[in-house]
Design a protein around this motif. Structure first.
Motif, mmCIF file in Angstrom:
data_model
loop_
_atom_site.group_PDB
_atom_site.id
_atom_site.type_symbol
_atom_site.label_atom_id
_atom_site.label_comp_id
_atom_site.label_asym_id
_atom_site.label_seq_id
_atom_site.Cartn_x
_atom_site.Cartn_y
_atom_site.Cartn_z
ATOM 1 N N ALA A 28 0.829 -1.205 0.000
ATOM 2 C CA ALA A 28 0.000 0.000 0.000
ATOM 3 C C ALA A 28 0.862 1.253 0.000
ATOM 4 O O ALA A 28 0.560 2.232 -0.705
ATOM 5 N N ALA A 29 1.950 1.239 0.775
ATOM 6 C CA ALA A 29 2.823 2.415 0.835
ATOM 7 C C ALA A 29 3.423 2.735 -0.530
ATOM 8 O O ALA A 29 3.550 3.908 -0.912
ATOM 9 N N THR A 30 3.779 1.698 -1.295
ATOM 10 C CA THR A 30 4.417 1.939 -2.592
ATOM 11 C C THR A 30 3.480 2.582 -3.601
ATOM 12 O O THR A 30 3.945 3.231 -4.545
ATOM 13 N N VAL A 31 2.174 2.393 -3.431
ATOM 14 C CA VAL A 31 1.240 2.954 -4.414
ATOM 15 C C VAL A 31 0.427 4.131 -3.865
ATOM 16 O O VAL A 31 -0.146 4.887 -4.649
ATOM 17 N N TRP A 32 0.374 4.290 -2.551
ATOM 18 C CA TRP A 32 -0.399 5.386 -1.965
ATOM 19 C C TRP A 32 0.433 6.619 -1.652
ATOM 20 O O TRP A 32 -0.049 7.740 -1.745
ATOM 21 N N LEU A 33 1.692 6.423 -1.229
ATOM 22 C CA LEU A 33 2.496 7.561 -0.789
ATOM 23 C C LEU A 33 2.912 8.425 -1.976
ATOM 24 O O LEU A 33 3.190 7.919 -3.072
ATOM 25 N N PRO A 34 2.998 9.750 -1.769
ATOM 26 C CA PRO A 34 3.501 10.634 -2.840
ATOM 27 C C PRO A 34 4.934 10.289 -3.215
ATOM 28 O O PRO A 34 5.707 9.799 -2.402
ATOM 29 N N GLU A 35 5.292 10.587 -4.448
ATOM 30 C CA GLU A 35 6.628 10.270 -4.940
ATOM 31 C C GLU A 35 7.712 10.963 -4.119
ATOM 32 O O GLU A 35 8.778 10.402 -3.884
ATOM 33 N N ARG A 36 7.456 12.202 -3.679
ATOM 34 C CA ARG A 36 8.486 12.922 -2.920
ATOM 35 C C ARG A 36 8.788 12.225 -1.592
ATOM 36 O O ARG A 36 9.907 12.311 -1.082
ATOM 37 N N VAL A 37 7.787 11.531 -1.021
ATOM 38 C CA VAL A 37 8.012 10.782 0.215
ATOM 39 C C VAL A 37 8.818 9.523 -0.076
ATOM 40 O O VAL A 37 9.767 9.189 0.643
ATOM 41 N N LEU A 38 8.458 8.816 -1.140
ATOM 42 C CA LEU A 38 9.189 7.594 -1.494
ATOM 43 C C LEU A 38 10.641 7.899 -1.834
ATOM 44 O O LEU A 38 11.546 7.130 -1.493
ATOM 45 N N LYS A 39 10.872 9.026 -2.502
ATOM 46 C CA LYS A 39 12.237 9.368 -2.899
ATOM 47 C C LYS A 39 13.107 9.754 -1.710
ATOM 48 O O LYS A 39 14.341 9.838 -1.842
ATOM 49 N N ALA A 40 12.484 10.000 -0.560
ATOM 50 C CA ALA A 40 13.259 10.333 0.631
ATOM 51 C C ALA A 40 14.023 9.130 1.174
ATOM 52 O O ALA A 40 14.987 9.287 1.925
ATOM 53 N N PHE A 41 13.616 7.926 0.791
ATOM 54 C CA PHE A 41 14.304 6.721 1.240
ATOM 55 C C PHE A 41 15.543 6.486 0.376
ATOM 56 O O PHE A 41 15.504 6.713 -0.840
ATOM 57 N N PRO A 42 16.645 6.025 0.971
ATOM 58 C CA PRO A 42 17.867 5.762 0.190
ATOM 59 C C PRO A 42 17.610 4.701 -0.885
ATOM 60 O O PRO A 42 17.022 3.658 -0.607
ATOM 61 N N ASP A 43 18.070 5.007 -2.097
ATOM 62 C CA ASP A 43 17.931 4.080 -3.234
ATOM 63 C C ASP A 43 16.495 3.560 -3.335
ATOM 64 O O ASP A 43 16.251 2.354 -3.423
ATOM 65 N N SER A 44 15.555 4.496 -3.342
ATOM 66 C CA SER A 44 14.136 4.125 -3.287
ATOM 67 C C SER A 44 13.696 3.306 -4.502
ATOM 68 O O SER A 44 12.833 2.435 -4.384
ATOM 69 N N ARG A 45 14.285 3.547 -5.669
ATOM 70 C CA ARG A 45 13.895 2.785 -6.862
ATOM 71 C C ARG A 45 14.146 1.290 -6.667
ATOM 72 O O ARG A 45 13.293 0.452 -6.977
ATOM 73 N N SER A 46 15.326 0.958 -6.167
ATOM 74 C CA SER A 46 15.651 -0.450 -5.935
ATOM 75 C C SER A 46 14.793 -1.040 -4.823
ATOM 76 O O SER A 46 14.367 -2.202 -4.898
ATOM 77 N N LEU A 47 14.521 -0.234 -3.793
ATOM 78 C CA LEU A 47 13.684 -0.705 -2.683
ATOM 79 C C LEU A 47 12.284 -1.059 -3.173
ATOM 80 O O LEU A 47 11.714 -2.090 -2.776
ATOM 81 N N LEU A 48 11.723 -0.241 -4.052
ATOM 82 C CA LEU A 48 10.393 -0.521 -4.586
ATOM 83 C C LEU A 48 10.388 -1.816 -5.383
ATOM 84 O O LEU A 48 9.456 -2.628 -5.267
ATOM 85 N N VAL A 49 11.417 -2.022 -6.203
ATOM 86 C CA VAL A 49 11.498 -3.255 -6.994
ATOM 87 C C VAL A 49 11.566 -4.472 -6.081
ATOM 88 O O VAL A 49 10.935 -5.501 -6.345
ATOM 89 N N VAL A 50 12.320 -4.367 -4.987
ATOM 90 C CA VAL A 50 12.432 -5.476 -4.042
ATOM 91 C C VAL A 50 11.066 -5.797 -3.432
ATOM 92 O O VAL A 50 10.648 -6.959 -3.358
ATOM 93 N N ILE A 51 10.346 -4.760 -2.998
ATOM 94 C CA ILE A 51 9.023 -4.964 -2.391
ATOM 95 C C ILE A 51 8.074 -5.612 -3.390
ATOM 96 O O ILE A 51 7.393 -6.604 -3.079
ATOM 97 N N TRP A 52 8.014 -5.068 -4.611
ATOM 98 C CA TRP A 52 7.105 -5.614 -5.612
ATOM 99 C C TRP A 52 7.495 -7.044 -6.000
ATOM 100 O O TRP A 52 6.615 -7.883 -6.229
ATOM 101 N N SER A 53 8.782 -7.328 -6.058
ATOM 102 C CA SER A 53 9.220 -8.681 -6.406
ATOM 103 C C SER A 53 8.816 -9.676 -5.322
ATOM 104 O O SER A 53 8.379 -10.792 -5.633
ATOM 105 N N ILE A 54 8.941 -9.269 -4.060
ATOM 106 C CA ILE A 54 8.513 -10.140 -2.959
ATOM 107 C C ILE A 54 7.012 -10.398 -3.045
ATOM 108 O O ILE A 54 6.552 -11.537 -2.875
ATOM 109 N N VAL A 55 6.242 -9.344 -3.324
ATOM 110 C CA VAL A 55 4.789 -9.512 -3.484
ATOM 111 C C VAL A 55 4.494 -10.493 -4.614
ATOM 112 O O VAL A 55 3.654 -11.397 -4.471
ATOM 113 N N GLY A 56 5.180 -10.348 -5.745
ATOM 114 C CA GLY A 56 4.960 -11.253 -6.868
ATOM 115 C C GLY A 56 5.270 -12.701 -6.513
ATOM 116 O O GLY A 56 4.510 -13.613 -6.866
#
Length: 319
Positions: A272-300
């Motif tokens: 939910a956080a990956t799709v609900w939070l604003p992009e500026r909040v997600l980008k505040a996390f270090p290497d957020s692009r890779s973190l999102l891929v990891v979360i989505w891959s685990i979900v898959g």
């Protein structure tokens, strides 16, 4: 010069040919609102077995996805594509083959959204549906090339030249990693590799879809979630494409409602956080692009595991 593939260009005729840009904007607005209403209805029915509050969560969860308002305000097709693809899955259950082909063909106006949602069409009995939709796309492409006097090689050179400005600037995706490698491969080796990978994908997809559709404890929402994850991590996507992840979000929420233990709830919260939070909040996390891929891959992977286990269990709602 356009990032759209040639079959999309004749489709634009239906949007703009009479009233111009304002007709197109109005039609996209109306179709997007209808798509969101249809998606919310699906969400309601997916979670309603666990109570009215759960039903409302299912209805509102897709509407809260970041990027929906942007898609509507700038006239993007993301919501429309997902409305059509959602309708496609309902029509599959009713064996409405021509309608399924029509929905998928129109949704391919954005192939980075629609391509992996064709997985159910890779089953042997449905290959004619996929062939029909692909044939229409090829016909539209030929029409566009003939009408504009453009050669396929010139279009390919222009399209790949335009594509490189997109695939690296947004989400981390498999295409961005493969494109430099593919550009150095000899054409015969490239064709052999594409054919081999395609055959492997068709074989695996057939097994996965058959298990999801025929097992006693099967859940097509899990399969739709797998298609969403595959599509999002394979191709470039901008924030207004996040609506394509709504089946994965609903599947996670349903797993948490079915078995509300810590890890399931955590997975739902992260999804939910990956799709609900604003992009500026997600980008505040270090290497957020890779973190999102990891979360989505685990979900898959969790959803694939759910499908694999479906033959050994009967869920209460399935019973």
């Amino acid at each position: 010069t356009t990032v759209y593939l040639p079959w999309a260009l004749p489709m634009f005729g239906g949007l703009f040919i009479l009233g111009g840009i304002w007709q197109g904007k109005l039609l996209i607005l109306i179709a997007s609102i209808m798509g969101l209403a249809w998606i919310a209805t699906i969400g309601w029915h997916c979670l309603r077995p666990w109570g009215r509050e759960a039903g409302w969560l299912g209805a509102l969860a897709p509407l809260a996805i970041m990027g929906n308002s942007l898609a509507i305000s700038i006239g993007q097709f993301s919501i429309i594509c997902m409305g059509l693809l959602s309708l496609q899955w309902v029509l599959l259950r009713r064996e409405r083959q021509l309608s399924v082909a029509l929905c998928w063909t129109i949704a391919m106006i954005k192939p980075q959204i629609a391509l992996f949602y064709a997985l159910p069409l890779l089953r042997i009995p449905r290959l004619p549906v996929l062939a029909l939709g692909s044939g229409v796309l090829l016909g539209l492409s030929a029409l566009a090339l003939v009408h504009t006097g453009t050669s396929p090689t010139a279009l390919a050179a222009s399209w790949f030249g335009t594509l490189r400005f997109f695939i690296y600037d947004y989400n981390n995706n498999i295409l961005a990693g493969l494109l430099p490698l593919l550009s150095y491969m000899p054409l015969p080796l490239l064709l052999i590799s594409i054919t081999a990978v395609s055959l492997i994908i068709i074989s695996l997809a057939n097994r996965l879809v058959r298990r999801a559709e025929e097992s006693p404890g099967s859940d097509l929402l899990d399969l739709a979630g797998v298609c969403a994850i595959l599509g999002y991590v394979s191709f470039y996507h901008i924030v207004y494409d996040k609506i394509m992840l709504y089946p994965a979000l609903l599947a996670c929420l349903r797993i948490s409602l079915r078995k509300p233990h810590f890890w399931n709830i955590l997975l739902s919260a992260l999804m939910a956080a990956t799709v609900w939070l604003p992009e500026r909040v997600l980008k505040a996390f270090p290497d957020s692009r890779s973190l999102l891929v990891v979360i989505w891959s685990i979900v898959g992977l969790v959803l694939v595991r759910q499908i694999a286990r479906s033959g050994r269990m009967i869920l209460p709602e399935a019973a």
